[in-house]
Design a protein around this motif. Sequence first.
Motif, short mmCIF file in Angstrom:
data_model
loop_
_atom_site.label_atom_id
_atom_site.label_comp_id
_atom_site.label_asym_id
_atom_site.label_seq_id
_atom_site.Cartn_x
_atom_site.Cartn_y
_atom_site.Cartn_z
N THR A 123 0.66 -1.06 0.09
CA THR A 123 -0.05 -0.04 0.01
C THR A 123 0.82 1.20 0.02
OG1 THR A 123 -1.89 -1.31 1.13
CG2 THR A 123 -1.87 1.24 1.32
N TYR A 124 1.80 1.37 0.70
CA TYR A 124 2.54 2.56 0.88
C TYR A 124 3.90 2.71 0.32
CZ TYR A 124 -0.96 3.69 4.43
OH TYR A 124 -2.18 4.10 4.92
N GLY A 125 4.51 1.54 -0.35
CA GLY A 125 5.71 1.60 -1.09
C GLY A 125 6.71 1.21 0.14
N PHE A 126 8.03 1.85 -0.50
CA PHE A 126 9.04 1.71 0.62
C PHE A 126 9.65 3.10 0.69
CE2 PHE A 126 11.12 0.67 -3.44
CZ PHE A 126 12.26 1.39 -3.41
N THR A 127 10.46 3.26 1.87
CA THR A 127 11.20 4.68 2.23
C THR A 127 12.59 4.31 2.22
OG1 THR A 127 9.02 5.42 3.49
CG2 THR A 127 11.28 6.60 3.85
N ARG A 128 13.23 5.49 1.73
CA ARG A 128 14.74 5.47 1.72
C ARG A 128 15.11 6.98 2.40
NH1 ARG A 128 13.95 1.07 1.13
NH2 ARG A 128 14.73 -0.44 -0.39
N SER A 129 16.13 6.83 3.23
CA SER A 129 16.44 7.81 4.40
C SER A 129 17.68 8.91 3.44
CB SER A 129 16.93 7.47 5.61
OG SER A 129 17.14 8.81 6.52
N PHE A 130 17.52 10.00 3.65
CA PHE A 130 18.57 11.03 3.31
C PHE A 130 19.42 11.42 4.62
CE2 PHE A 130 15.11 12.21 0.36
CZ PHE A 130 15.70 12.15 -1.04
N GLY A 131 18.80 10.91 5.93
CA GLY A 131 19.60 11.42 7.03
C GLY A 131 19.18 12.80 7.46
N ASP A 132 19.68 12.99 8.57
CA ASP A 132 19.10 14.16 9.45
C ASP A 132 19.20 15.51 8.31
OD1 ASP A 132 18.76 12.73 11.75
OD2 ASP A 132 20.31 13.67 12.62
N VAL A 133 18.21 16.58 8.57
CA VAL A 133 18.35 17.79 8.02
C VAL A 133 18.11 19.05 9.12
CG1 VAL A 133 17.05 19.23 6.49
CG2 VAL A 133 17.21 17.08 5.81
N ALA A 134 19.17 19.75 9.31
CA ALA A 134 19.36 20.71 10.39
C ALA A 134 18.14 21.80 10.10
CB ALA A 134 20.51 21.35 10.59
N LEU A 135 17.74 22.21 11.41
CA LEU A 135 16.62 23.43 11.23
C LEU A 135 17.29 24.59 11.00
CD1 LEU A 135 14.66 22.90 14.53
CD2 LEU A 135 13.77 22.77 12.21
N ASN A 136 16.53 25.42 10.03
CA ASN A 136 17.08 26.84 10.03
C ASN A 136 18.29 26.75 8.98
OD1 ASN A 136 15.00 28.43 11.44
ND2 ASN A 136 16.11 27.51 13.08
N GLU A 137 18.36 25.93 8.13
CA GLU A 137 19.62 25.83 7.14
C GLU A 137 19.03 25.34 5.78
OE1 GLU A 137 22.75 23.03 8.32
OE2 GLU A 137 23.08 24.33 10.15
N VAL A 138 19.66 25.99 4.78
CA VAL A 138 19.09 25.82 3.45
C VAL A 138 19.62 24.25 2.89
CG1 VAL A 138 18.83 26.37 1.06
CG2 VAL A 138 18.63 28.20 2.73
N VAL A 139 18.98 23.51 2.54
CA VAL A 139 19.20 22.00 2.03
C VAL A 139 18.56 21.84 0.76
CG1 VAL A 139 17.58 20.75 3.50
CG2 VAL A 139 19.58 19.87 2.70
N GLN A 140 19.36 21.05 -0.21
CA GLN A 140 18.44 20.42 -1.33
C GLN A 140 18.69 19.02 -1.31
OE1 GLN A 140 20.46 20.20 -5.47
NE2 GLN A 140 19.26 21.71 -5.49
#
Length: 250
Positions: free
Chosen positions: A148-165
């Motif tokens: 039903t939901y497929g699978f998930t792959r992680s990018f790891g942590d993303v900090a607050l208040n920082e621009v990330v792509q």
Amino acid sequence: MSVGYNYKLDPFPYFSFDAQSVSTHKSDTVINDRIGGGEMTATGVTIANETLGKSYTFANSLTAFSSADEIQYTVPENRYLNYFLNLNGCAAFVTFNNTSLLSADAQNARRQTPFSFGTDTNLGGWNFERFKINSSYGLRVKFDQDGTYGFTRSFGDVALNEVVQLGFQIRDNNLLLYKNGALVSTTSVSSKTLTPANFTAYPGRKLGIGASDGRIYGFIGKVFNATWWNTSLTDQQIKLFYNQTISRYS
């Protein structure tokens, strides 16, 4: 007309939202987004609280989401299949800044989703998303045989208040994940099959910026740029796109 940047990348994105484009904010129903000398029109776009600047701000609650605070492109039938996962090649990137985490009082189903297509319950859907108060972002994708939901792959942590792509692509039978222009994960999809849900059965599938499917997929923060290609990219093109994009927000 554009503001303050010279953006060039080949191949030209199939869809691109950019908060610095004057024409992106002309109206709630049409995007005429000029990038790198090209032009496209996207119909059925809702833009709440129209503004112009380096980013588009989504000011959802820490415990609940407002379904109006989002940008949604309702894909027309003649372009419908061009936004699904494509085993022959596709790519998506989003540049954003998380300004708040969901509070501990938020419902367990709540997630923050800066960029997505369809929902993860439908074949071919994909979502960038972060669950509740966890700082890690994941890519949730849906292939035929993944339930039903497929699978998930992680990018790891993303900090607050920082621009990330964050970004992903399918290339050479692999699902590739990128963070700030660098490859972070490779998953073989050579055994996968994909039969996107047909338009008649699932009309109104939406490309969502700041949300994916109503209230539970809201986003808190700023989105700068969101792009989709219906072809794969080289690592050199991805790095160039990151450098050209991020340099405008520093």
